[in-house]
Motif scaffolding. Sequence first.
Motif, PDB file in Angstrom:
ATOM      1  N   CYS A  38       5.898   9.966  -2.926  1.00  0.00           N
ATOM      2  CA  CYS A  38       5.552   8.869  -2.038  1.00  0.00           C
ATOM      3  C   CYS A  38       4.040   8.763  -2.022  1.00  0.00           C
ATOM      4  O   CYS A  38       3.349   9.763  -1.802  1.00  0.00           O
ATOM      5  N   GLN A  39       3.523   7.575  -2.272  1.00  0.00           N
ATOM      6  CA  GLN A  39       2.095   7.395  -2.447  1.00  0.00           C
ATOM      7  C   GLN A  39       1.557   6.301  -1.532  1.00  0.00           C
ATOM      8  O   GLN A  39       2.193   5.257  -1.347  1.00  0.00           O
ATOM      9  N   ILE A  40       0.363   6.551  -0.986  1.00  0.00           N
ATOM     10  CA  ILE A  40      -0.409   5.517  -0.312  1.00  0.00           C
ATOM     11  C   ILE A  40      -1.537   5.122  -1.257  1.00  0.00           C
ATOM     12  O   ILE A  40      -2.246   5.987  -1.776  1.00  0.00           O
ATOM     13  N   GLY A  41      -1.702   3.829  -1.490  1.00  0.00           N
ATOM     14  CA  GLY A  41      -2.765   3.371  -2.369  1.00  0.00           C
ATOM     15  C   GLY A  41      -3.596   2.295  -1.704  1.00  0.00           C
ATOM     16  O   GLY A  41      -3.058   1.403  -1.045  1.00  0.00           O
ATOM     17  N   CYS A  54       0.787  -1.234   0.000  1.00  0.00           N
ATOM     18  CA  CYS A  54       0.000   0.000   0.000  1.00  0.00           C
ATOM     19  C   CYS A  54       0.821   1.287   0.000  1.00  0.00           C
ATOM     20  O   CYS A  54       0.257   2.350  -0.280  1.00  0.00           O
ATOM     21  N   ILE A  55       2.120   1.236   0.287  1.00  0.00           N
ATOM     22  CA  ILE A  55       2.943   2.453   0.272  1.00  0.00           C
ATOM     23  C   ILE A  55       4.124   2.252  -0.665  1.00  0.00           C
ATOM     24  O   ILE A  55       4.772   1.201  -0.647  1.00  0.00           O
ATOM     25  N   PRO A  96      -1.347  -1.477  -5.478  1.00  0.00           N
ATOM     26  CA  PRO A  96      -1.052  -0.157  -6.023  1.00  0.00           C
ATOM     27  C   PRO A  96       0.285   0.450  -5.635  1.00  0.00           C
ATOM     28  O   PRO A  96       0.595   1.565  -6.039  1.00  0.00           O
ATOM     29  N   ASP A  97       1.098  -0.250  -4.831  1.00  0.00           N
ATOM     30  CA  ASP A  97       2.238   0.426  -4.203  1.00  0.00           C
ATOM     31  C   ASP A  97       3.364   0.767  -5.169  1.00  0.00           C
ATOM     32  O   ASP A  97       4.130   1.694  -4.900  1.00  0.00           O
ATOM     33  N   ASN A  98       3.493   0.067  -6.283  1.00  0.00           N
ATOM     34  CA  ASN A  98       4.420   0.488  -7.334  1.00  0.00           C
ATOM     35  C   ASN A  98       3.724   1.343  -8.386  1.00  0.00           C
ATOM     36  O   ASN A  98       4.296   2.299  -8.909  1.00  0.00           O
TER      37      ASN A  98
END
Length: 317
Positions: free
Chosen positions: A149-152, A26-27, A138-140
């Motif tokens: 930097c993304q949280i998905g 997720c990250i 979704p983390d990549n």
Amino acid sequence: MPEPKLERATIRVPATSANLGPGFDCIGIAVDLWNETIVTLGSKVITIRGEGEGVLPVDDRNLIAESARHAFGEIGVDQIDLAFDCRNNIPLARGLGSSSAATVTGIVAAFVFAGYDVSDLETLNRIFAIAANIEGHPDNAAPAVFGGCQIGVHANNPPDASKWINSRIEIPEELKAVVFVPDFSMKTVEARGILPDVVSRSDAVFNVGRAAMLVHAIETRQWHLLRHATDDRLHQPQRIAKLFPRFRPIARGALEAGAHGVFLSGAGPAIMSLATDRFMTICYEMSENARKAQVDGKTLILDLSNSGVRVESTPTM
């Protein structure tokens, strides 16, 4: 339906690191290491230079070509013959998002040659959703598309049920990644296969706390927290024990040299540390400890990329 308007496009996608320790599936974060693909209209030739040359398929089995075909189907456009000239810098099967970069490249190529404006946020959200669906997480995909930097997460409540949702964590400029990339590869399917289907409540609580602290530490520049916030019990201990037991001395070298936190990048075997100074010292200590542990590889000092996929296009005459 948008009309094809291009004969050539250059698509650049950054390397990504998933999980960041406790943020399993997720990250993720984008780093300043890029694959570049020149896409041209009218043929189905695939060429590869750099990482994966002589290894990756150059026919319809190529992941870029597969992803483009999938995306054409998703947007309801007849298949368009495209040639892909790939200049790859992202190491294969090392935990730096080479598969996600290929997936996003193919999807973006389909959208671009179908006439979509890929700078449009709605279009980017569709690209992200297709990529996350292909990968199953979704983390990549999120940092490859949006950068940073993304949280998905996958929503399961109305009105967003079955929708992928992402949220950006702002990255302070002083934070960089120092990455040790072993010469051996690790297939993601193998690394996922050793993980248990059920975890204890204490391990779940452990990871929830670390993931929350990770996000807070990055946003507030509380770098001393990263040593604890990059710890994990859901995937790293299992993967390290069975697939990469010599991870520990290399990680220890990074921390002792001044890194704030260190973790297995994605499914591994790359080891990523986050730091705000002493980059060369960390680089040296990781390399030296790897040499002592008889692990061949290279060490990279990389900026974190606030940019995701980039497209330069040439319109038809």
